[in-house]
Design an enzyme around this catalytic site. Structure first.
Site, PDB file in Angstrom:
ATOM      1  CB  THR A  93      -0.983  -0.027   1.420  1.00 42.53           C
ATOM      2  OG1 THR A  93      -0.055  -0.266   2.491  1.00 42.53           O
ATOM      3  CG2 THR A  93      -1.923  -1.157   1.307  1.00 42.53           C
ATOM      4  CB  THR A 129       0.613  -1.039   6.365  1.00 42.90           C
ATOM      5  OG1 THR A 129       1.560  -1.923   7.026  1.00 42.90           O
ATOM      6  CG2 THR A 129       0.380   0.197   7.475  1.00 42.90           C
ATOM      7  CD  GLU A 159       4.493  -9.680   9.332  1.00 41.02           C
ATOM      8  OE1 GLU A 159       3.737 -10.555   9.374  1.00 41.02           O
ATOM      9  OE2 GLU A 159       5.439  -9.699  10.359  1.00 41.02           O
ATOM     10  CD  GLU A 163      12.563  -3.105   3.757  1.00 41.57           C
ATOM     11  OE1 GLU A 163      13.896  -2.954   3.334  1.00 41.57           O
ATOM     12  OE2 GLU A 163      11.568  -2.656   3.413  1.00 41.57           O
ATOM     13  CE  LYS A 215       3.334  -1.770   9.994  1.00 38.75           C
ATOM     14  NZ  LYS A 215       3.562  -2.903   9.111  1.00 38.75           N
ATOM     15  CG  ASN A 219       5.391   1.464  11.538  1.00 38.71           C
ATOM     16  OD1 ASN A 219       6.079   0.768  11.943  1.00 38.71           O
ATOM     17  ND2 ASN A 219       4.949   0.786  10.136  1.00 38.71           N
ATOM     18  CG  LEU A 261      16.272   7.003  22.077  1.00 34.85           C
ATOM     19  CD1 LEU A 261      16.559   7.169  23.713  1.00 34.85           C
ATOM     20  CD2 LEU A 261      15.456   8.026  21.699  1.00 34.85           C
ATOM     21  CB  CYS A 271       7.520   1.005   6.570  1.00 36.91           C
ATOM     22  SG  CYS A 271       7.264  -0.692   5.978  1.00 36.91           S
ATOM     23  CE  LYS A 334      16.310  -1.899   8.808  1.00 38.20           C
ATOM     24  NZ  LYS A 334      15.273  -2.501   9.478  1.00 38.20           N
TER      25      LYS A 334
HETATM   26  C1  UDX Z   1       9.719  -0.409  10.125  1.00 41.48           C
HETATM   27  C2  UDX Z   1       9.390  -0.916  11.546  1.00 41.48           C
HETATM   28  O1  UDX Z   1      10.426  -0.762  12.482  1.00 41.48           O
HETATM   29  C3  UDX Z   1       8.506  -2.068  11.682  1.00 41.48           C
HETATM   30  O2  UDX Z   1       8.077  -2.651  12.829  1.00 41.48           O
HETATM   31  C4  UDX Z   1       7.341  -1.953  10.352  1.00 41.48           C
HETATM   32  O3  UDX Z   1       6.965  -3.260  10.252  1.00 41.48           O
HETATM   33  C5  UDX Z   1       7.857  -1.708   9.185  1.00 41.48           C
HETATM   34  O4  UDX Z   1       8.666  -0.232   9.345  1.00 41.48           O
HETATM   35  P1  UDX Z   1      11.832  -0.810   8.695  1.00 41.48           P
HETATM   36  O5  UDX Z   1      11.192   0.089   7.839  1.00 41.48           O
HETATM   37  O6  UDX Z   1      12.362  -2.190   8.209  1.00 41.48           O
HETATM   38  O7  UDX Z   1      10.691  -1.174   9.845  1.00 41.48           O
HETATM   39  O8  UDX Z   1      12.932   0.094   9.392  1.00 41.48           O
HETATM   40  P2  UDX Z   1      13.414   0.329  10.894  1.00 41.48           P
HETATM   41  O9  UDX Z   1      14.260  -0.435  11.514  1.00 41.48           O
HETATM   42  O10 UDX Z   1      12.530   0.832  11.506  1.00 41.48           O
HETATM   43  O11 UDX Z   1      14.056   1.804  10.346  1.00 41.48           O
HETATM   44  C6  UDX Z   1      13.725   2.923   9.783  1.00 41.48           C
HETATM   45  C7  UDX Z   1      14.645   3.959   9.853  1.00 41.48           C
HETATM   46  O12 UDX Z   1      14.872   4.575  10.714  1.00 41.48           O
HETATM   47  C8  UDX Z   1      15.935   3.827   9.051  1.00 41.48           C
HETATM   48  O13 UDX Z   1      16.414   4.460   8.004  1.00 41.48           O
HETATM   49  C9  UDX Z   1      16.924   3.626  10.093  1.00 41.48           C
HETATM   50  O14 UDX Z   1      18.087   3.962   9.688  1.00 41.48           O
HETATM   51  C10 UDX Z   1      16.269   4.754  10.962  1.00 41.48           C
HETATM   52  N1  UDX Z   1      16.659   5.010  12.400  1.00 41.48           N
HETATM   53  C11 UDX Z   1      16.227   3.752  13.050  1.00 41.48           C
HETATM   54  C12 UDX Z   1      17.195   6.053  12.919  1.00 41.48           C
HETATM   55  O15 UDX Z   1      17.475   7.090  12.090  1.00 41.48           O
HETATM   56  N2  UDX Z   1      17.466   5.914  14.243  1.00 41.48           N
HETATM   57  C13 UDX Z   1      17.198   5.037  15.025  1.00 41.48           C
HETATM   58  O16 UDX Z   1      17.580   5.127  16.146  1.00 41.48           O
HETATM   59  C14 UDX Z   1      16.635   3.718  14.258  1.00 41.48           C
END
Ligand code: UDX
Length: 446
Positions: A93, A129, A159, A163, A215, A219, A261, A271, A334
């Site tokens: 989505t 989502t 979910e 990633e 969800k 997020n 943090l 996402c 990431k």
């Molecule tokens: C996220 C949610 O964590 C997950 O539970 C949901 O199902 C989908 O969206 P994801 O998109 O895989 O997962 O990434 P996530 O690990 O959450 O990181 C998101 C972004 O935040 C990344 O670009 C990461 O680098 C950044 N980040 C994360 C920070 O800048 N600082 C942090 O402390 C943590």
């Protein structure tokens, strides 16, 4: 007799869910409308980089030597309906073009394709989502369009996979949330998730809107946490404080916690950014927009980080990128992912390129996707090659490979030993000892 499961949509979420269901012992049939994806999966190959997923698929995909054969793929909706007791809808989505709202067209198309084939009892389980209220609407759609009528029931089961940890998160979830309208639906889902529940995963039963909201709320909270620490980084920058020490210190309070943090160039990916925007759009439709205006600020703080990183780099090279060589370490949004969707790293690289800098990018896994999205940037095959001749090095995705780099070796090839850490993930001591000028967002210069 064991339940038979289908998975509709075999992207990130669907491919992982299908393989995980086979791992849990179920017979699984996956469907996608893109023939190339199905061909790839039938050969046990994965369209993206996700640790452990290829191995998991190859353990189960029918026709692969030594596999259990419990996992098959098709493009035929009638076969899906015939086969499955439980149908998981895992299509994406994305954000609508030019709008904040989520694009529901793939979800709607999946229901439209499936419903006419549902002639007997079945449980359709939404995992995508979606804006709150969608499950209600889709349940009515099923009741009207499935020949089975009320026997074709809906449940919503969001979910939470991350990633880079998709396999782990799917097999051993933090929690399982199911929005249901009947005991029968709850019973079926308890059977599907008997193994993780047996291992201790909490099983939370809710109504439809709550399940959908869990969800987006989760997020939004995570995005808020990241933007909060990034706001603190801005203040630290102005006041001469150190945001990394600040995060460490507040993180010892277990009501706050240490995770999420890490200040830096902020969040991206497929996402968090689109989910908070879709949430604001939906709240507006519901007349509850005031409740979520803070998310607008979360989004702004986050997007500002990218610009601040560019400014910090421009200042570091003397006020202009013209004629300078910039090494960018990281392209994925990431680490442990090759996903470059809304990647802060590539956004920064692109801005510097547009301002006349000569940018060379290296990422352990994201190179092909980055090249497709930003073909005009320079690319190198290793961190060392990216850094060769660079006037400044930007660390923008926190891969382990970058933490293990040898600053002395890089110093030999760089034109200037100047490192800007956009992820606050490298050890300043180690770099400074090798005569690098190390600078990070929200931290004192030396
Ligand atoms: C996220 C949610 O964590 C997950 O539970 C949901 O199902 C989908 O969206 P994801 O998109 O895989 O997962 O990434 P996530 O690990 O959450 O990181 C998101 C972004 O935040 C990344 O670009 C990461 O680098 C950044 N980040 C994360 C920070 O800048 N600082 C942090 O402390 C943590």
């Amino acid at each position: 007799m064991s339940l038979k499961i289908t998975v509709i949509g075999t992207g990130y979420l669907g491919a992982t869910h299908a393989a995980a269901m086979a791992e849990l012992g179920f017979e699984v049939l996956g469907l996608d409308i893109v023939p190339e994806k199905i061909d790839l999966l039938r050969r046990g190959e994965v369209p993206m980089y996700e640790p452990g997923l290829r191995e998991l698929l190859r353990r189960h995909v029918a026709g692969i030597e030594g596999a259990t054969g419990r996992l098959r793929f098709t493009m035929d909706w009638a076969e899906i309906a015939e086969f499955g007791d439980v149908h998981f809808v895992c299509v994406n989505t994305p954000q609508k073009y030019g709008e904040y709202a989520a694009d529901m067209s793939y979800v709607d198309a999946a229901f439209a394709s499936l419903a006419p084939h549902l002639t007997g009892p079945a449980l359709v389980v939404g995992k995508s989502t979606v804006p709150v209220g969608s499950a209600d609407r889709l349940a009515a759609y099923l009741a009207e369009h499935a020949p089975a009528g009320a026997d074709a029931e809906l449940a919503w089961n969001p979910e939470f996979l991350r990633e880079g940890f998709a396999v782990e998160d799917t097999l051993h979830p933090d929690r399982i949330v199911v929005g249901v309208r009947s005991e029968r639906a709850e019973k079926v889902l308890r059977e599907v998730y008997a193994t993780p529940v047996g291992e201790g995963s909490p099983f939370v039963v809710t109504d439809f809107p709550t399940a959908e909201l869990v969800k987006t709320a989760a997020n939004s909270f995570l995005a808020t946490k990241i933007s909060f620490i990034n706001a603190m980084a801005e203040v630290c920058e102005a006041a001469g404080g150190d945001v990394a020490r600040l995060a460490e210190a507040i993180g010892h309070d277990d009501r706050i916690g240490k995770k999420f943090l890490r200040a830096g160039i902020g969040f991206g990916g497929g996402c968090l950014p689109k989910d908070i925007r879709a949430f604001m759009a939906r709240a507006g439709e519901l007349g509850a927009d005031q409740a979520l205006t803070f998310l607008r600020e979360i989004d702004s703080i986050n997007m500002r980080r990218r610009g601040l990183m560019v400014e910090m780099a421009r200042e570091a090279v003397g006020g202009s990128f013209l004629g300078t060589r910039v090494a960018v370490l990281g392209a994925a949004f990431k680490p442990d992912s090759d996903d470059v969707r809304d990647s802060p790293a590539l956004n920064v690289a692109g801005q510097i390129h547009l301002q006349g800098g000569q940018v060379t990018v290296y990422d352990p896994k994201g190179m092909d996707n980055a090249r497709r999205l930003f073909p005009t940037l320079g690319y190198a095959d290793s961190a060392l090659e990216a850094v060769r001749g660079a006037d400044v090095v930007l660390h923008l995705t926190e891969w382990r490979e970058f933490r293990e780099l040898d600053p002395a070796a890089l110093g030999e090839v760089a034109s200037t030993r100047l490192l800007l850490d956009g992820r606050n993930a490298l050890d300043p001591q180690v770099w400074r000892q090798a005569d690098w000028t190390y600078r990070a967002m929200g931290r004192p210069t030396a």
